[in-house]
Design a protein around this motif. Structure first.
Motif, short mmCIF file in Angstrom:
data_model
loop_
_atom_site.label_atom_id
_atom_site.label_comp_id
_atom_site.label_asym_id
_atom_site.label_seq_id
_atom_site.Cartn_x
_atom_site.Cartn_y
_atom_site.Cartn_z
N GLY B 226 0.80 -1.28 0.05
CA GLY B 226 0.09 0.02 0.06
C GLY B 226 1.08 1.06 0.09
O GLY B 226 2.05 1.25 0.35
N LEU B 227 0.41 2.22 -0.42
CA LEU B 227 1.08 3.58 -0.57
C LEU B 227 0.51 5.01 0.22
O LEU B 227 -0.91 5.01 -0.07
CB LEU B 227 1.43 4.08 -2.08
N ILE B 228 1.30 5.42 0.82
CA ILE B 228 0.63 6.48 1.58
C ILE B 228 1.70 7.67 1.20
O ILE B 228 2.79 7.56 1.51
CB ILE B 228 0.66 6.45 3.05
N THR B 229 1.20 8.82 0.59
CA THR B 229 1.85 9.83 0.28
C THR B 229 1.68 11.28 1.09
O THR B 229 0.54 11.43 1.04
CB THR B 229 2.03 10.16 -1.28
N VAL B 230 2.54 11.69 1.70
CA VAL B 230 2.56 13.00 2.34
C VAL B 230 3.29 14.06 1.39
O VAL B 230 4.21 14.09 1.22
CB VAL B 230 3.05 13.15 3.71
N ALA B 231 2.24 14.97 1.13
CA ALA B 231 2.83 16.09 0.14
C ALA B 231 3.78 17.02 0.84
O ALA B 231 3.67 16.97 2.06
CB ALA B 231 1.50 17.00 -0.50
N GLY B 232 4.64 17.55 0.09
CA GLY B 232 5.67 18.33 0.58
C GLY B 232 5.18 19.45 1.50
O GLY B 232 4.02 19.95 1.01
N GLY B 233 5.90 19.88 2.30
CA GLY B 233 5.44 21.16 3.15
C GLY B 233 5.48 22.39 2.18
O GLY B 233 5.36 22.23 1.09
N ALA B 234 5.87 23.56 3.06
CA ALA B 234 6.00 24.54 2.39
C ALA B 234 7.00 24.70 1.27
O ALA B 234 8.09 23.87 1.55
CB ALA B 234 6.31 25.64 3.37
N LYS B 235 6.96 25.30 0.20
CA LYS B 235 7.96 25.46 -0.87
C LYS B 235 9.11 25.96 -0.25
O LYS B 235 9.15 27.19 0.36
CB LYS B 235 7.29 26.25 -1.78
N PRO B 236 10.31 25.33 -0.68
CA PRO B 236 11.69 25.92 -0.26
C PRO B 236 11.85 27.18 -0.84
O PRO B 236 11.52 27.61 -1.95
CB PRO B 236 12.59 24.89 -0.53
N ASP B 237 12.57 28.16 -0.07
CA ASP B 237 12.77 29.40 -0.89
C ASP B 237 14.55 29.08 -1.23
O ASP B 237 15.51 29.38 -0.33
CB ASP B 237 12.70 30.23 0.48
N ILE B 238 14.66 29.16 -2.51
CA ILE B 238 15.86 28.39 -2.74
C ILE B 238 16.34 29.69 -4.23
O ILE B 238 15.46 30.35 -4.87
CB ILE B 238 16.08 27.40 -3.73
N ALA B 239 17.57 30.20 -3.63
CA ALA B 239 18.10 31.40 -4.66
C ALA B 239 19.35 30.78 -5.20
O ALA B 239 20.15 30.02 -4.65
CB ALA B 239 18.33 32.61 -3.77
N ILE B 240 19.74 31.28 -6.38
CA ILE B 240 21.08 31.17 -6.80
C ILE B 240 22.06 32.07 -6.68
O ILE B 240 21.49 33.40 -6.73
CB ILE B 240 21.20 30.72 -8.29
N LEU B 241 23.00 32.19 -6.01
CA LEU B 241 23.98 33.19 -5.70
C LEU B 241 24.31 34.15 -6.95
O LEU B 241 24.83 33.54 -7.99
CB LEU B 241 25.24 32.83 -5.28
N ASP B 367 5.98 22.74 7.89
CA ASP B 367 5.28 23.65 7.29
C ASP B 367 6.03 25.01 7.28
O ASP B 367 5.39 25.93 6.89
CB ASP B 367 3.81 23.63 8.44
N GLU B 368 6.93 25.05 7.59
CA GLU B 368 7.71 26.39 7.33
C GLU B 368 8.89 26.05 6.15
O GLU B 368 9.34 25.15 6.01
CB GLU B 368 8.70 26.80 8.50
N PRO B 369 8.94 27.52 5.29
CA PRO B 369 9.67 26.97 4.30
C PRO B 369 11.27 26.79 4.55
O PRO B 369 11.71 27.46 5.29
CB PRO B 369 9.67 28.34 3.15
N SER B 370 12.06 25.87 3.79
CA SER B 370 13.29 25.69 4.06
C SER B 370 14.05 26.95 3.36
O SER B 370 13.61 27.34 2.24
CB SER B 370 13.94 24.51 3.45
N LYS B 371 15.24 27.44 3.54
CA LYS B 371 15.87 28.30 2.95
C LYS B 371 17.14 27.89 2.55
O LYS B 371 18.10 27.14 3.32
CB LYS B 371 16.10 29.42 3.92
N ALA B 372 17.36 28.09 1.24
CA ALA B 372 18.75 27.55 0.56
C ALA B 372 19.19 28.61 -0.45
O ALA B 372 18.55 29.18 -1.12
CB ALA B 372 18.51 26.11 -0.06
N ILE B 373 20.61 28.21 -0.50
CA ILE B 373 21.32 29.40 -1.53
C ILE B 373 22.21 28.10 -2.33
O ILE B 373 23.15 27.38 -1.64
CB ILE B 373 22.21 30.37 -1.01
N LEU B 374 22.09 28.23 -3.54
CA LEU B 374 22.81 27.56 -4.62
C LEU B 374 23.96 28.24 -5.02
O LEU B 374 24.11 29.49 -5.48
CB LEU B 374 22.39 26.77 -5.74
#
Lengths: 238, 838
Positions: B226-241, B367-374
């Protein structure tokens, strides 16, 4: 005879050396040929090493004897020596000759026919090999050279030995190259192991201590088609 | 935590003490936790796909905890109970971490449940005790499971087993460890047919593959869990330097961006910096400390560092005592530590899924967006980062497809089976086929594997008398000697390490005679061998002075100065994923999308368009031009470094035959450059050969075979297969002393076997391994068929802008081929020169 041997020299890509004044040729396949004596020396064949391991549960491929014999056949065909000296550890253990497959025994017999064959006793095979011709001796003096399995701790002029399975390593352009080699200082020469499953030990290892004069040590490293003479100063341990 | 609406049937599922506990915490069980609980308690195997922070672990254990809570007490005189739940994790550290995290609710709810770990580090007396008095929940690794099922009385040990929880399943299943685990799972099911499996996974491209993996596969059908899928939380906040500095053409250090990275660290509580390789980690760490004017606590973490050192960094992270950690994939998996509020990814992520998982590390509240820089390290990486970023927003997945189970692992399992108890070949074959990776295994192959385990499986049948397993009168295969079982236990597992040396620190000036100081970690032997006493190199965040090699240790002291060497490591270089490659190609072809790129990169592409061409999405561009006294060909397949290396090797063979006199080649993730003495462009125009002929798919036939057989890559693969299959033994620390003359090296065995029995089963296993992994042959095959009739040739009189990055790599990487011989020749010539004519 000498003439044809000299021709073989150029074709084979060997490296000429002298040991105690005796001219010899280091072959890239790991054998040593003395044209003036028509003598071929080969060391540490370790025949039946595969089956020796298999007895203890490591079932490595049983083709090492076949591979070693095949190479020996080509070398003997090239040089047609009158005398062959197998410098000890010809079999990996005392029962090795007994385990030899009948086909291989036959092939070995054919190689031995028509020439003088000496089995030098080694630490792996101190007794004469079962049911094989040839003469088993502790050491053998021919011309100015003396063949024995283990190099003696004393400085012996003209000693040709095996046992240590020398290899040498160089680093060039940041890359490391390790090869089996002949190791000599003009007085003594230690031959590389010939067997298909034989490993090797760096000539700078402690086991070689006191065997060579460091200033004149040369490693004749075995390439695919030729032998490379490298001076001791360029060698690296490990 | 958010409060979620309570479900109507919740009380029936969750016993009262649990609901009280949730309430006391101010939490409510989440919908997916309850759904998993209901299904698993009903005996249905399940796959839970959820992002980090979704309470995956608790979900996985709720069925066990609730069931164990309701279990009647053992009466005096009743036999001890076996293990109730088995938890398997890819990392030892993860098992330890779970013990800590799970112990908390168990204690707070007041449940009479015992939880223990069993890993390679567990002391022998504890293991022995665990066998007599097993815990209710046993947390362990695939290797330990293999050992448990290969021991006497495994059937009794597992007879009470109800659940198996498989954590980080997406990462387990793609490796040989996954094959070993699948076989172990099949064995467990032969003991307890109604065993319920619970898989926990991050998002994957093909969930159905994992669902099949979790349940037994009967012949001719492919049922799924059986499959249970939990949708991703808040969209991450990603920027390219978007750096103020110039983005370099090539290289991987991202040194240009250090001031900006340092600024970002200063502005956040805790920053996690991911890099792709251990070398990059060392370099970045060094550069950051150089810029670290505020003496911020910045730490380094990678797999070669000494374990104690790694544990200290992890603890400091959990205590929020660090500002930043520079890490490689050792921190990739789901270990929850500390309050990371920024993820910096240095270098291109190489895959969209990998990027998503790494970014998931930041901020474990879904539920809080992750913050990332590439931080792209060069211009092509800017394109790649942009593509990965677009993909992450689209939720694209590019996890690799599952491969069929390998035969070396199967051989290990067959021997293990015999070590547990004599086996019946028909039964074992049927059992193995229920494991998804081996569902297609033919009886003939299985029999060959059994033959291999017994006598080596050689055509020359001379080892019958030395058989490791032999058939009894009753027709069962039995181990011939207790020593065989002992050897099996020492060699179990699928992780074959490169030979490594301990890095031991001694006080400066003491040289090789210095007494042993602390061990800093391990470096690969082949790197240590290229060092000269006196060299300075970067390791464990320090500049070290190389003193020499003593037995299996690399002796170092404090170093300093310029000319510092960074160790290279064989592992850890991920190739660009197929999916991302496609995105990058699409972006190149579409000037509309360049708007999203930093100005200097867009300019670079515009210049390429002016000077040469930008290929259409399905086309492959080949440029030829002279430079210096050589002629170059640069092509842009975008299929990853591995596939390009294989292609480069095969192209040079062909060019040699066409008398173009090729001299070498160099490959990057994006392109491939070949140089030659002859003008290849002229040859192509004269159709001697034409480009279509040069890139014809038939190169994957004889050319590939001929090259493969001599390739060091195949030798390395063979060594791994031979160790896993039990043909040669693992090297253990300290054994090196016995010397090289005593052991038989895998290379020698390979040479002998190849020339005498090229179809031996182990060589087959080696070739298919190499084709899939090291060489990326399937990807190369797909490339060659994709570009058929779509090669665009551009003859140039000088290097094009797009070619600059790969051209800058020339000379940085060793050129493969017959080079060893030429190095020897060089050394010999030096000697000859010094000694004069002889």
């Amino acid at each position: 005879m000498n003439f044809s041997a000299a021709r073989a020299v150029t074709a084979i890509g060997g490296e000429a050396v002298t040991v105690a004044g005796e001219r010899a040729l280091c072959d890239p396949r790991g054998t040593l040929f003395f044209p003036d004596l028509s003598l071929l020396a080969v060391s540490d064949l370790h025949l039946e090493k595969g089956s020796s391991f298999a007895r203890r549960g490591a079932l490595i491929p049983p083709y090492d004897t076949a591979a070693t014999l095949a190479r020996l056949e080509t070398v003997i065909a090239d040089y047609q020596p009158r005398i062959v000296v197998s410098l000890g550890d010809s079999f990996h253990d005392g029962k090795g000759a007994e385990r030899l497959h009948p086909d291989f025994r036959l092939r070995l017999g054919e190689l031995m026919t028509g020439r003088d064959w000496f089995w030098i006793a080694g630490n792996h095979d101190p007794e004469a090999p079962a049911d094989l011709p040839g003469e088993t001796v502790l050491e053998l003096a021919v011309g100015a050279v003396l063949f024995r399995h283990e190099p003696s701790k004393l400085r012996v002029e003209g000693e040709i030995a095996g046992h240590l399975h020398p290899c040498a390593r160089i680093v060039q352009r940041g890359r490391s190259v390790r090869r089996r080699c002949f190791a000599g200082d003009g007085t003594r020469l230690i031959m590389p192991a010939f067997g298909a499953y034989t490993g090797s030990l760096n000539v700078l290892d402690r086991a070689y201590q006191g065997l060579f004069r460091r200033e004149t040590l040369m490693a004749y490293m075995l390439g695919a088609e030729r032998v490379f003479a490298i001076s001791g100063a360029m060698l690296r341990p490990g | 935590m958010t409060a979620e609406p309570r479900l109507a049937d919740e009380p029936a599922l969750l016993p009262e003490p649990f609901t009280r506990w949730f309430a006391a915490k101010g939490w409510a069980p989440r919908a997916h936790q309850l759904e998993l609980l209901a299904n698993a308690r009903a005996g249905r195997s399940m796959l839970l796909i959820a992002p980090t922070g979704a309470g995956k672990t608790l979900a996985g254990f709720l069925p066990s905890l609730t069931e164990l809570a309701g279990r009647p007490r053992r009466r005096p005189g009743e036999r001890p109970r076996g293990v109730h739940t088995l938890y398997i994790s890819p990392l030892k550290a993860l098992a330890v971490d779970i013990e800590r995290n799970l112990g908390k609710p168990v204690e707070e709810i007041g449940l009479p449940i015992s939880i223990e770990t069993r890993t390679g580090d567990t002391p022998a007396h504890k293991r022995q005790r665990q066998k007599l008095a097993p815990p209710d929940i046993l947390l362990t690794t695939p290797e330990q499971l293999a050992l448990l099922i290969a021991s006497n009385g495994a059937d009794r040990f597992f007879e009470d087993l109800r659940y198996i929880v498989l954590d980080e399943l997406h990462s387990l299943v793609t490796s040989k460890r996954g094959h070993l685990l699948a076989l172990g799972l099949a064995r467990l099911r032969s003991f307890v047919p109604d065993l319920t499996a619970i898989g926990l996974s991050a998002t994957v491209a093909e969930p159905d593959e994992l669902r099949r993996w979790l349940v037994p596969q009967p012949p001719g059908a492919a049922p799924m869990a059986g499959l249970i899928t939990v949708a991703g939380g808040a969209k991450p906040d990603i920027a390219i330097l978007d750096s103020r500095a110039r983005v370099p053409w090539s290289g991987h250090s991202a040194r240009y961006a250090i001031p900006e990275i340092y600024e970002a660290i200063r502005r956040h509580k805790m920053t996690l910096l991911f890099v792709n390789t251990r070398s990059q980690a060392e370099l970045l760490f060094q550069e950051l400390w150089r810029a670290n004017e505020d003496a911020l606590p910045i730490a380094l973490h990678h797999g070669s560092l000494e374990v104690g050192q790694r544990r200290r960094v992890e603890q400091a992270m959990a205590d929020n005592a660090l500002s930043a950690i520079v890490a490689t994939s050792t921190l990739d998996l789901g270990i929850d530590w500390g309050d990371v509020d920024l993820v910096v990814h240095v270098g291109a992520p190489k895959g969209a899924s990998r990027l998503a998982q790494r970014i998931g590390r930041a901020n474990h509240r879904m539920d809080e967006p992750s913050k990332a820089i590439l931080i792209p390290a060069n211009r092509f990486e800017v394109l790649e980062c942009r593509a990965a970023l677009d993909a992450n927003y689209l939720g694209a997945q590019d996890t690799p497809p599952l491969l069929a189970g390998t035969l070396d692992v199967l051989a290990q399992h067959v021997l293990g089976s015999a070590c547990a108890a004599p086996f019946d070949a028909d039964q074992l074959y049927a059992e193995i086929r229920t494991a998804a990776p081996y569902a297609e295994l033919t009886r003939e192959t299985f029999d060959r594997v059994v033959d291999f385990v017994a006598t080596g499986g050689y055509a020359l049948r001379s080892y019958e008398r030395y058989a490791r397993i032999r058939r009894t009168k009753e027709g069962l295969w039995r181990v011939t000697h207790p020593r065989i079982a002992q050897q099996y236990r020492l060699n179990v597992g699928t992780i074959v390490e490169m030979p490594e040396l301990n890095v031991r620190y001694v006080r400066q000036g003491r040289g090789m005679a210095g007494r042993g100081g602390p061990v800093l970690g391990k470096i690969e032997e082949y790197f240590a061998e290229t060092l000269r006493p006196g060299d300075n190199f970067l390791f464990a965040g320090k500049i070290l002075h190389f003193e020499g090699i003593r037995e299996n240790e690399c002796i170092v002291s404090n170093g300093s100065g310029a000319n510092i060497i960074v160790p290279s490591y064989a592992g850890g270089k991920f190739p660009l994923s197929t999916y991302l490659a496609e995105q990058v190609r699409a972006m190149l072809a579409d000037p509309e999308r360049w708007q999203n790129l930093p100005e200097q990169v867009a300019e670079w592409l515009a210049m390429q368009k002016l000077r040469s061409v930008l290929p259409k999405k399905g086309d492959m561009l080949v440029e030829t031009f002279p430079k210096g006294n050589r002629h170059y060909m640069v092509c842009y397949p975008f299929e990853g470094r591995l596939a390009h290396q294989t292609l480069g090797m095969l192209l040079t063979r062909r060019l040699e035959r066409a008398n173009a006199r090729p001299l070498g080649f160099v490959a990057t993730d994006y392109s491939l450059a070949v140089w030659a003495l002859d003008d290849m462009g002229a040859l192509f125009r004269k159709k001697q050969p034409s480009l279509a002929e040069l890139f014809d798919e038939d190169m994957l036939g004889d050319d590939l075979d001929a090259w493969l057989n001599d390739s060091w890559m195949l030798k390395r693969t063979f060594r791994n297969c031979a160790v896993i299959a039990g043909l040669i033994e693992k090297r253990f620390p300290g054994q090196e002393k016995s010397g090289r003359q005593v052991t038989v090296s895998a290379d020698l065995i390979y040479d002998v076997l190849r020339s005498h029995e090229p179809d031996h089963i182990l060589l087959q296993a080696t070739r298919s391994d190499a084709a899939a992994g090291l060489l990326d042959v399937s990807r190369l095959g797909a490339l060659l068929s994709r570009i058929r009739g779509r090669i665009v040739h551009k003859v140039l009189d000088r290097i094009s802008p797009l070619a600059v990055p790969v051209m800058l790599e020339i000379g940085k990487e060793p050129v493969n081929g017959g080079a060893n011989e030429s190095l020897l020749m060089e050394a010999a010539d030096l000697v000859e020169e010094a000694m004069g004519p002889r």
